[in-house]
Design an enzyme around this catalytic site. Structure first.
Site, PDB file in Angstrom:
ATOM      1  N   ASP A  17      33.869  22.037  13.987  1.00 48.33           N
ATOM      2  CA  ASP A  17      34.022  22.320  12.575  1.00 48.33           C
ATOM      3  C   ASP A  17      34.002  23.842  12.454  1.00 48.33           C
ATOM      4  O   ASP A  17      33.611  24.548  13.397  1.00 48.33           O
ATOM      5  CB  ASP A  17      32.872  21.685  11.785  1.00 48.33           C
ATOM      6  CG  ASP A  17      32.926  22.029  10.313  1.00 48.33           C
ATOM      7  OD1 ASP A  17      33.995  21.847   9.712  1.00 48.33           O
ATOM      8  OD2 ASP A  17      31.913  22.504   9.777  1.00 48.33           O
ATOM      9  N   ASP A  19      33.510  26.162   8.933  1.00 49.60           N
ATOM     10  CA  ASP A  19      32.518  26.700   8.004  1.00 49.60           C
ATOM     11  C   ASP A  19      31.126  26.190   8.355  1.00 49.60           C
ATOM     12  O   ASP A  19      30.894  24.989   8.418  1.00 49.60           O
ATOM     13  CB  ASP A  19      32.849  26.282   6.563  1.00 49.60           C
ATOM     14  CG  ASP A  19      33.947  27.128   5.952  1.00 49.60           C
ATOM     15  OD1 ASP A  19      33.914  28.349   6.143  1.00 49.60           O
ATOM     16  OD2 ASP A  19      34.839  26.566   5.298  1.00 49.60           O
ATOM     17  N   ASP A 216      28.010  21.077  11.419  1.00 48.94           N
ATOM     18  CA  ASP A 216      26.773  21.458  10.728  1.00 48.94           C
ATOM     19  C   ASP A 216      26.421  20.486   9.615  1.00 48.94           C
ATOM     20  O   ASP A 216      25.397  20.645   8.972  1.00 48.94           O
ATOM     21  CB  ASP A 216      26.914  22.861  10.134  1.00 48.94           C
ATOM     22  CG  ASP A 216      27.885  22.891   8.953  1.00 48.94           C
ATOM     23  OD1 ASP A 216      29.041  22.451   9.138  1.00 48.94           O
ATOM     24  OD2 ASP A 216      27.504  23.331   7.856  1.00 48.94           O
TER      25      ASP A 216
END
Length: 327
Positions: A17, A19, A216
């Protein structure tokens, strides 16, 4: 079973991922540049799968490269590109699509052979909704009218928030929720994570048989990995924290957890969750005592909490660990 090797050595593709994992808005997360460079040196194939629909793949690759993370457009999969591909499969060439989102989403729709429009009065046969910082009430109103008129409703993703230096801010899921409330129904199609297609596509493109997802967010990255049947590493540099991990249902539990991307180079059992064993910490009934690495305490707490226990700290080091973890 532990291989005794670094975590990354057990996989033939690492899917990141972006961001909250590699960068935060326009700055690299500490250690990310070095971690990706180490993977490149080792010849590990990489892919980047993002729910952010406000940039095209080439733009994301350029941003990564400017941040010191060399990347090519074909390594980046965005929910904007995936949504446009879904629309192209379902619609006829030239069909009109009302675009709610950033210019990148509009460009993807156009490149897919469809005609992007901005108003319900232009008779769109579909609405595609993605994140854009300029999206406002007027855009949602046009989408509402179009969907009520029978247009297919496709959402690039349903992330409730997105990370920022000031903390989580409203994401596309919050905007989808506004339209959902007005319409009294769900989107017809949600393309991005936690749907597994972005991860499955990344694996197919390189022929990977054992990919690792790094994210995250428990509700998108990790749940998406679980749905795709892939192992995952949760890094605590973005949205989901220790308390979220302890409360996670089985569908959102990662295979590994680490403070940041340096966890890729730890021995696999040193970051596995729940752990087989940890040094220094002890669970005695509902109490955590002893001392040691804070992440080891978190992994041990996962083992107990996921089994239904409610654990409290019973040593000064355990109290410090709870405080550090925000528990």
């Amino acid at each position: 079973m532990s291989t005794g090797k670094r975590l990354v050595d057990g996989y033939d593709l690492v899917i990141f991922d972006l961001d909250g994992v590699v960068y935060l808005i326009d700055r690299p997360i500490p250690g990310a540049v070095e971690a990706v460079a180490e993977l490149h040196r080792g010849g590990t194939p990489l892919a980047y799968a993002t729910n952010n629909a406000s940039r095209r793949s080439g733009e994301v690759a350029d941003l990564l490269t400017a941040l010191g993370v060399p990347a090519t457009a074909d390594e980046v999969l965005t929910s904007a590109g995936a949504a446009a591909a879904v629309l192209a499969q379902r619609l006829s060439p030239g069909d009109r699509v009302l675009v709610v989102g950033a210019e990148a989403l509009r460009a993807e729709v156009r490149e897919a052979g469809l005609t992007p429009v901005s108003a319900a009065g232009e008779a769109p046969v579909a609405v595609v909704q993605g994140y854009g910082p300029e999206v406002g009430w007027a855009d949602l109103a046009e989408a509402c009218v179009a969907v009520r008129g029978g247009a297919l409703w496709v959402a690039t993703n349903t992330d409730r928030t997105l990370p920022s230096p000031r903390g989580p801010l409203p994401g596309n899921g919050s905007l989808v929720a506004a339209l959902r409330t007005a319409l009294g129904r769900e989107p017809d199609v949600v393309v991005g994570k936690p749907e597994p297609e972005l991860f499955a596509t990344a694996a197919r493109l390189v022929g990977a048989r054992r990919p690792l997802v790094v994210g995250d967010r428990l509700d998108t990255d990790i749940e998406g990995a679980v749905r795709a049947g892939m192992d995952s590493l949760l890094v605590l540099t973005g949205v989901s924290g220790a308390a979220d991990l302890l409360a996670a249902p089985e569908s959102r539990r990662p295979t590994f957890v680490a403070a940041d991307l340096s966890g890729l180079f730890e021995v696999d059992e040193a970051v596995r969750v729940p752990p087989v064993a940890v040094d220094g910490w002890q669970l005695d009934g509902d109490g955590l005592s002893g001392s040691g690495a804070v992440l080891d305490a978190l992994r041990l707490l996962c083992a107990a909490t996921w089994a239904g226990a409610k654990v409290r700290p019973t040593s000064s080091a355990a109290r410090d660990a709870f405080h550090t973890l925000g528990l």
